[in-house]
Motif scaffolding. Structure first.
Motif, PDB file in Angstrom:
ATOM      1  N   LEU A  88      38.657  39.433  47.795  1.00  0.00           N
ATOM      2  CA  LEU A  88      39.780  38.537  48.075  1.00  0.00           C
ATOM      3  C   LEU A  88      40.612  39.017  49.253  1.00  0.00           C
ATOM      4  CD1 LEU A  88      40.622  37.479  44.509  1.00  0.00           C
ATOM      5  CD2 LEU A  88      40.367  35.925  46.439  1.00  0.00           C
ATOM      6  N   PHE A 145      37.636  28.310  44.562  1.00  0.00           N
ATOM      7  CA  PHE A 145      37.142  29.646  44.208  1.00  0.00           C
ATOM      8  C   PHE A 145      37.500  29.937  42.750  1.00  0.00           C
ATOM      9  CE2 PHE A 145      37.949  34.204  43.867  1.00  0.00           C
ATOM     10  CZ  PHE A 145      36.965  34.817  44.641  1.00  0.00           C
ATOM     11  N   VAL A 162      45.142  31.587  39.369  1.00  0.00           N
ATOM     12  CA  VAL A 162      45.785  32.904  39.486  1.00  0.00           C
ATOM     13  C   VAL A 162      45.013  33.949  38.671  1.00  0.00           C
ATOM     14  CG1 VAL A 162      47.876  34.163  38.773  1.00  0.00           C
ATOM     15  CG2 VAL A 162      48.093  32.009  40.043  1.00  0.00           C
ATOM     16  N   ALA A 165      36.753  33.281  40.340  1.00  0.00           N
ATOM     17  CA  ALA A 165      37.312  34.632  40.261  1.00  0.00           C
ATOM     18  C   ALA A 165      36.156  35.597  40.465  1.00  0.00           C
ATOM     19  CB  ALA A 165      37.936  34.874  38.889  1.00  0.00           C
ATOM     20  N   SER A 167      38.522  37.218  36.336  1.00  0.00           N
ATOM     21  CA  SER A 167      37.232  36.793  35.785  1.00  0.00           C
ATOM     22  C   SER A 167      37.193  36.882  34.257  1.00  0.00           C
ATOM     23  CB  SER A 167      36.113  37.631  36.402  1.00  0.00           C
ATOM     24  OG  SER A 167      36.345  39.005  36.143  1.00  0.00           O
TER      25      SER A 167
END
Ligand code: NAI
Ligand code: MG
Length: 336
Positions: free
Chosen positions: A82, A67, A256, A69, A259
């Motif tokens: 999320l 994945f 972590v 963001a 976007s």
């Protein structure tokens, strides 16, 4: 049967960094079947939904998910994509390794693991939003604390370093954290592991000042989110930090970072966090050697000055990704 890997690029820099992570996965998982699932702001703009029940079904059908963001849509009724995925797939353990690839001035390397509870705490999603008063319920359960503590303890044993588990909490103010601390301590003692409970605010400073004193840190949802971004400072920034969201039946791998709309579309995002997340997926599938090879290849490049602008280099996202694949192949040839 071949592995089924869901690929979610998402928004912003997601579609820039994920192809570089996918190249690594395709290189090692040659028989895997990759399929795309569209989620996030772009999807919300087109359909009014950032993540539909069908999307959740597709994700549940995958052996693992990579994945990028997502950007938060400007919708007061919006429910975080999320949070929805973490709840629906019960991805209760968010593993955030903090590993530097460049040596510190004293020659040491930072290497710790943040184990963040991922389904309750302040991200319970239970909220009452009003114009005069808004509340969010912070949930800590014995069962939720126990299972994250068990995960953290098994990592302490696997890493086999100082056999101490640090518990990040704030029990002087948040009484709910006493249940978290005490449950973690109970579980740790059943594993024969010592614990040290540290208030999260002091911990945020101490990890920066004395990173080599830490091995595994277990903490609640929001504290883990903040602590891991703080630790980005130790590794060269958010472009470097990968994560795995693990449950008993599903696994979801993501950088972590978010976007990053400030740099999206420029082709300069650092793909390392996404690529390292892919390496964590390889490790999840039992391919530890291959995961190490990816880490070593990234380190070689960065330590020879080949990196994106956030680390002071001039590579683009895709040129770094291409050079990385070349180094990985060269290392493999040498090992054959
Ligand atoms: P962010 O992580 O997107 O960006 C913070 C800063 O770090 C920015 O200056 C950005 O340019 C830089 N940065 C992040 N990743 C980078 C990379 N790979 N290479 C180089 N620089 C990088 O966090 P921010 O700005 O708080 O959030 C932006 C959007 O992302 C918001 O809509 C937020 O809701 C969303 N978000 C999504 C997450 C996810 O999907 N997992 C996690 C965090 C935020
Ligand atoms: Mg965060």
């Amino acid at each position: 049967m071949s592995l089924r890997i869901a690929v979610v690029k998402g928004d912003g820099i997601g579609p820039e960094v994920i192809p570089e992570a996918q190249k690594i996965l395709e290189h090692f998982l040659t028989d895997a079947d990759f399929f795309e699932v569209e989620l996030g702001l772009a999807k919300w703009e087109k359909t009014g939904s950032a993540c539909s029940p069908d999307d959740i079904r597709e994700l549940k059908g995958a052996d693992a998910i990579i994945f990028g963001a997502v950007t938060t849509p400007p919708d007061p009724d919006y429910r975080s994509v999320l949070l929805q995925i973490r709840h629906e797939l019960d991805l209760y353990a968010n593993l955030r390794p903090i590993r530097s690839l460049r040596p510190n001035p004293d020659g040491s390397f930072v290497d710790m693991m943040i184990v963040r509870e991922n389904t309750e705490g302040l991200y319970s999603g239970i909220e009452e939003i009003g114009t005069e008063r808004s509340t969010t319920l912070r949930v800590v359960t014995k069962a939720g604390s126990r299972r994250i503590a068990e995960k953290a303890c098994s990592l302490v044993l696997e890493r086999d370093r100082n056999h101490q588990l640090v518990i990040g909490y704030k029990g002087n103010v948040l009484k709910s954290d006493l249940l978290f601390r005490d449950t973690c301590s109970e579980v740790a003692s059943s594993f024969g592991i010592q614990t040290k409970a540290v208030f999260i605010d002091a911990l945020c400073l101490d990890v920066l000042q004395h990173p080599n004193n830490y091995d595994v840190i277990v903490t609640t949802n929001m504290f883990g989110d903040i602590l891991s971004d703080v630790c980005g400072y130790l590794t060269g920034g958010l472009g470097m930090l990968p994560s795995a969201n693990i449950g008993d039946t599903h696994a979801f791998f993501e950088p972590v970072h978010g976007s990053a709309p400030d740099i999206a579309g420029k082709g300069i995002a650092n793909p390392v966090a996404a690529v390292r997340s892919a390496a964590m997926m390889l490790e999840y599938f039992g391919m530890k050697q291959q995961a190490c090879l990816v880490e070593e290849s990234i380190a070689d490049l960065i330590n020879s000055g080949v990196c994106t602008p956030d680390l002071g280099g001039c590579e683009s996202t895709s040129s770094f990704g291409s050079r990385l694949i070349a180094v990985v192949c060269k290392k493999e040839e040498r090992k054959i």
